[in-house]
Write a protein that holds these residues in place. Sequence first.
Motif, PDB file in Angstrom:
ATOM      1  N   LEU A  22       0.848  -1.189   0.000  1.00  0.00           N
ATOM      2  CA  LEU A  22       0.000   0.000   0.000  1.00  0.00           C
ATOM      3  C   LEU A  22       0.882   1.236   0.000  1.00  0.00           C
ATOM      4  O   LEU A  22       1.874   1.304   0.719  1.00  0.00           O
ATOM      5  N   LEU A  23       0.512   2.201  -0.809  1.00  0.00           N
ATOM      6  CA  LEU A  23       1.269   3.445  -0.932  1.00  0.00           C
ATOM      7  C   LEU A  23       0.456   4.608  -0.406  1.00  0.00           C
ATOM      8  O   LEU A  23      -0.776   4.599  -0.481  1.00  0.00           O
ATOM      9  N   THR A  52      -9.131   2.596   2.693  1.00  0.00           N
ATOM     10  CA  THR A  52      -8.859   3.280   3.946  1.00  0.00           C
ATOM     11  C   THR A  52      -8.388   2.256   4.966  1.00  0.00           C
ATOM     12  O   THR A  52      -8.898   1.137   5.033  1.00  0.00           O
ATOM     13  N   VAL A  53      -7.393   2.642   5.708  1.00  0.00           N
ATOM     14  CA  VAL A  53      -6.863   1.841   6.803  1.00  0.00           C
ATOM     15  C   VAL A  53      -6.979   2.732   8.024  1.00  0.00           C
ATOM     16  O   VAL A  53      -6.195   3.675   8.183  1.00  0.00           O
ATOM     17  N   ARG A  58      -4.915   4.914   1.452  1.00  0.00           N
ATOM     18  CA  ARG A  58      -3.783   4.243   0.824  1.00  0.00           C
ATOM     19  C   ARG A  58      -4.171   3.746  -0.565  1.00  0.00           C
ATOM     20  O   ARG A  58      -5.318   3.425  -0.829  1.00  0.00           O
ATOM     21  N   VAL A  59      -3.181   3.652  -1.445  1.00  0.00           N
ATOM     22  CA  VAL A  59      -3.378   3.207  -2.820  1.00  0.00           C
ATOM     23  C   VAL A  59      -2.660   1.866  -2.978  1.00  0.00           C
ATOM     24  O   VAL A  59      -1.446   1.786  -2.779  1.00  0.00           O
ATOM     25  N   PRO A  60      -3.396   0.796  -3.322  1.00  0.00           N
ATOM     26  CA  PRO A  60      -2.726  -0.484  -3.578  1.00  0.00           C
ATOM     27  C   PRO A  60      -1.773  -0.350  -4.767  1.00  0.00           C
ATOM     28  O   PRO A  60      -2.091   0.322  -5.755  1.00  0.00           O
ATOM     29  N   THR A  61      -0.623  -0.980  -4.674  1.00  0.00           N
ATOM     30  CA  THR A  61       0.363  -0.843  -5.751  1.00  0.00           C
ATOM     31  C   THR A  61      -0.193  -1.307  -7.098  1.00  0.00           C
ATOM     32  O   THR A  61       0.107  -0.709  -8.122  1.00  0.00           O
TER      33      THR A  61
END
Length: 79
Positions: A22-23, A52-53, A58-61
């Motif tokens: 996650l980025l 969301t965490v 976050r953006v999945p790779t």
Amino acid sequence: MADPRAITAAPDLESADLALVLLTVEEAARRLRIGRTTCFKLVLAGEIESVTVGRLRRVPTEALPAYVTQLRRRPAEAA
């Protein structure tokens, strides 16, 4: 005076990013070579998948190649 070897011994942040699942939006923007604000707009519009965490976005790779593929499939806009 700083030890010149310390500069080369520092971990390369770009290569460390490659192992992430996650980025942050900023990291995603850096990988896409676009501006941070543009990337936030794309995420909020749903064009780039995000999760969301807790309270964090976050953006999945794997969302980045999917976004680029989506861009490549769009018909070219008339200029």
